[in-house]
Design a protein around this motif. Structure first.
Motif, mmCIF file in Angstrom:
data_model
loop_
_atom_site.group_PDB
_atom_site.id
_atom_site.type_symbol
_atom_site.label_atom_id
_atom_site.label_comp_id
_atom_site.label_asym_id
_atom_site.label_seq_id
_atom_site.Cartn_x
_atom_site.Cartn_y
_atom_site.Cartn_z
ATOM 1 N N ASP A 1 -6.948 4.552 -7.891
ATOM 2 C CA ASP A 1 -6.429 3.187 -7.889
ATOM 3 C C ASP A 1 -6.730 2.572 -6.525
ATOM 4 O OD1 ASP A 1 -5.395 3.843 -10.361
ATOM 5 O OD2 ASP A 1 -3.371 4.234 -9.601
ATOM 6 N N PHE A 2 -7.079 1.279 -6.523
ATOM 7 C CA PHE A 2 -7.411 0.599 -5.268
ATOM 8 C C PHE A 2 -6.557 -0.657 -5.133
ATOM 9 C CE2 PHE A 2 -11.579 2.593 -6.436
ATOM 10 C CZ PHE A 2 -11.520 3.607 -5.484
ATOM 11 N N GLN A 3 -5.878 -0.787 -4.006
ATOM 12 C CA GLN A 3 -5.078 -1.968 -3.732
ATOM 13 C C GLN A 3 -5.627 -2.656 -2.486
ATOM 14 O OE1 GLN A 3 -0.700 -2.049 -4.032
ATOM 15 N NE2 GLN A 3 -0.675 -2.551 -1.849
ATOM 16 N N TYR A 4 -5.907 -3.957 -2.628
ATOM 17 C CA TYR A 4 -6.412 -4.764 -1.516
ATOM 18 C C TYR A 4 -5.221 -5.483 -0.893
ATOM 19 C CZ TYR A 4 -10.677 -3.831 -4.127
ATOM 20 O OH TYR A 4 -11.697 -3.219 -4.793
ATOM 21 N N ASN A 5 -4.814 -5.030 0.276
ATOM 22 C CA ASN A 5 -3.613 -5.548 0.917
ATOM 23 C C ASN A 5 -3.883 -6.898 1.575
ATOM 24 O OD1 ASN A 5 -2.205 -3.112 0.291
ATOM 25 N ND2 ASN A 5 -3.243 -2.142 2.013
ATOM 26 N N GLY A 6 -2.889 -7.766 1.518
ATOM 27 C CA GLY A 6 -3.006 -9.082 2.149
ATOM 28 C C GLY A 6 -2.301 -9.114 3.484
ATOM 29 N N GLU A 7 -1.786 -10.276 3.825
ATOM 30 C CA GLU A 7 -1.128 -10.462 5.109
ATOM 31 C C GLU A 7 0.365 -10.159 5.057
ATOM 32 O OE1 GLU A 7 -2.721 -11.097 7.852
ATOM 33 O OE2 GLU A 7 -4.657 -11.239 6.819
ATOM 34 N N ALA A 8 0.970 -10.220 3.876
ATOM 35 C CA ALA A 8 2.421 -10.034 3.751
ATOM 36 C C ALA A 8 2.808 -8.586 4.030
ATOM 37 C CB ALA A 8 2.889 -10.434 2.354
ATOM 38 N N ALA A 9 3.905 -8.398 4.754
ATOM 39 C CA ALA A 9 4.356 -7.049 5.112
ATOM 40 C C ALA A 9 4.777 -6.252 3.887
ATOM 41 C CB ALA A 9 5.507 -7.132 6.114
ATOM 42 N N ASP A 10 5.295 -6.946 2.859
ATOM 43 C CA ASP A 10 5.743 -6.244 1.651
ATOM 44 C C ASP A 10 4.649 -6.161 0.588
ATOM 45 O OD1 ASP A 10 5.578 -8.887 0.968
ATOM 46 O OD2 ASP A 10 7.596 -9.017 0.098
ATOM 47 N N ASN A 11 3.413 -6.538 0.960
ATOM 48 C CA ASN A 11 2.262 -6.490 0.040
ATOM 49 C C ASN A 11 2.448 -7.368 -1.191
ATOM 50 O OD1 ASN A 11 0.684 -4.719 1.574
ATOM 51 N ND2 ASN A 11 1.699 -2.917 0.709
ATOM 52 N N SER A 12 3.272 -8.403 -1.077
ATOM 53 C CA SER A 12 3.485 -9.284 -2.228
ATOM 54 C C SER A 12 2.223 -10.082 -2.573
ATOM 55 C CB SER A 12 4.650 -10.243 -1.942
ATOM 56 O OG SER A 12 4.392 -11.005 -0.767
ATOM 57 N N ASP A 13 1.331 -10.239 -1.598
ATOM 58 C CA ASP A 13 0.098 -10.979 -1.865
ATOM 59 C C ASP A 13 -1.094 -10.048 -2.111
ATOM 60 O OD1 ASP A 13 0.067 -9.991 0.688
ATOM 61 O OD2 ASP A 13 -0.819 -11.780 1.603
ATOM 62 N N ALA A 14 -0.799 -8.760 -2.323
ATOM 63 C CA ALA A 14 -1.876 -7.797 -2.579
ATOM 64 C C ALA A 14 -2.367 -7.922 -4.020
ATOM 65 C CB ALA A 14 -1.383 -6.378 -2.321
ATOM 66 N N VAL A 15 -3.585 -7.456 -4.259
ATOM 67 C CA VAL A 15 -4.131 -7.347 -5.621
ATOM 68 C C VAL A 15 -4.674 -5.935 -5.779
ATOM 69 C CG1 VAL A 15 -4.679 -9.790 -5.855
ATOM 70 C CG2 VAL A 15 -6.379 -8.253 -4.885
ATOM 71 N N TRP A 16 -4.756 -5.473 -7.033
ATOM 72 C CA TRP A 16 -5.120 -4.083 -7.234
ATOM 73 C C TRP A 16 -5.877 -3.882 -8.541
ATOM 74 C CZ3 TRP A 16 -2.869 -2.899 -11.799
ATOM 75 C CH2 TRP A 16 -1.671 -3.534 -12.129
ATOM 76 N N THR A 17 -6.463 -2.703 -8.643
ATOM 77 C CA THR A 17 -7.100 -2.263 -9.884
ATOM 78 C C THR A 17 -6.802 -0.794 -10.074
ATOM 79 O OG1 THR A 17 -9.221 -2.016 -11.043
ATOM 80 C CG2 THR A 17 -9.264 -1.800 -8.661
ATOM 81 N N MET A 18 -6.542 -0.383 -11.323
ATOM 82 C CA MET A 18 -6.225 1.013 -11.632
ATOM 83 C C MET A 18 -7.348 1.592 -12.484
ATOM 84 S SD MET A 18 -2.107 0.735 -12.341
ATOM 85 C CE MET A 18 -1.850 2.504 -12.227
#
Length: 298
Positions: A147-164
């Motif tokens: 699984d790959f998660q592309y982390n954003g700027e938010a500390a809680d990763n709320s703006d992250a996107v991912w693929t499984m």
């Protein structure tokens, strides 16, 4: 004097022949046949691959020289101290030769110290993590995919996107549909930090042409920082035996332009793959050493 002249005249053709042979070597041969150097005109896959290749090839050159010296001394001893014609029993036995004893003690110490220092120097660079990378990714290994998660700027990763991803499914002939493999997208010439996690057992994240791999452990953070410098599609796999379908734990890395990278993130966002990636599929939910349970455990 005549013998010295002969040696000089012998060294000239030998040196010329060596230069011609080295000039005819391909980029792959000059880099010790390591993957990723098939095209002499292409840049290295990352800003670290030349360093790894140099450490590898220079070590082999030194070891080959040591081997030639050792084989030469062995051959010389067999010829110089052989049993002569007409002799019986063992040849004359020598107790020791002080210069040789010193040579065989000092040279290995120099070799070990030199290899250690060069390895430690390069390892320090390779293991220094970028605290402010242009791109932050979390790669999660699981039996038997990624699984790959592309982390954003938010500390809680709320703006992250991912693929499984799902594990590779070979057909009856053993061929794998490459487009169905989990694929990690990275922008070219931008610094990347990959944080490595595992959902179950120990795995190893290995991108072959990048000449580097790192293990994934439960309860221990591991990271890898580098800058991809050549666009293309690269093969990756798990390099740690992790169970029955370990060989099917394949993935790809696509190094693309910044625009293509952003387009991929937008596509994942449009599909609704947003926020911190779920840990509901983690098989080992106990906090190591505490006996405590995560919220997602039943």
């Amino acid at each position: 004097m005549p013998s010295k002249r002969r040696l000089r005249w012998l060294a000239l053709p030998l040196g010329t022949a060596a230069a011609v042979l080295l000039a005819g070597c391909t980029s792959s041969q000059l880099h010790g046949f390591l993957p990723g150097f098939e095209d002499a005109d292409a840049p290295p896959a990352t800003n670290r691959t030349d360093m790894v290749a140099a450490l590898w090839t220079n070590s082999w050159v030194v070891l080959l020289i040591v081997g030639l010296i050792t084989w030469g001394l062995m051959l010389w001893a067999m010829v110089a101290y052989r049993r002569r014609k007409g002799q019986t029993g063992l040849p004359v036995q020598l107790r020791y030769n002080m210069p040789i004893e010193i040579f065989y003690t000092v040279v290995p110490l120099i070799l070990v110290a030199g290899m250690f220092s060069f390895t430690a120097r390069d390892q320090t660079t390779l293991e220094t993590q970028d605290q402010n990378p242009d791109v932050s990714v979390t790669a999660i290994g699981k039996q038997w995919s990624w699984d790959f998660q592309y982390n954003g700027e938010a500390a809680d990763n709320s703006d992250a996107v991912w693929t499984m991803g799902t594990q590779a499914q070979p057909d009856k002939d053993g061929n794998v549909d490459q487009d169905a493999l989990p694929t990690l997208y990275l922008p070219v010439n931008e610094s990347v930090r990959i944080d490595l996690e595992s959902r179950d057992v120990a795995h190893s994240f290995w991108v072959i042409d990048f000449l580097y791999k790192k293990d994934l452990y439960i309860g221990r953070d591991n990271s890898w920082s580098f800058t991809p410098t050549r666009e293309g599609t690269y093969q990756g796999k798990c390099a740690e035996l992790c169970g029955e379908y370990h060989s099917a734990m394949l993935f790809r890395v696509k190094v693309v332009s910044a625009d293509e990278y952003q387009q991929h993130l937008d596509e994942l966002r449009a599909e609704g793959n947003t926020g911190d990636i779920t840990d509901a599929y983690d098989r080992l939910n106990n906090e190591p050493g505490t006996g405590a349970q995560n919220e997602g455990e039943n």
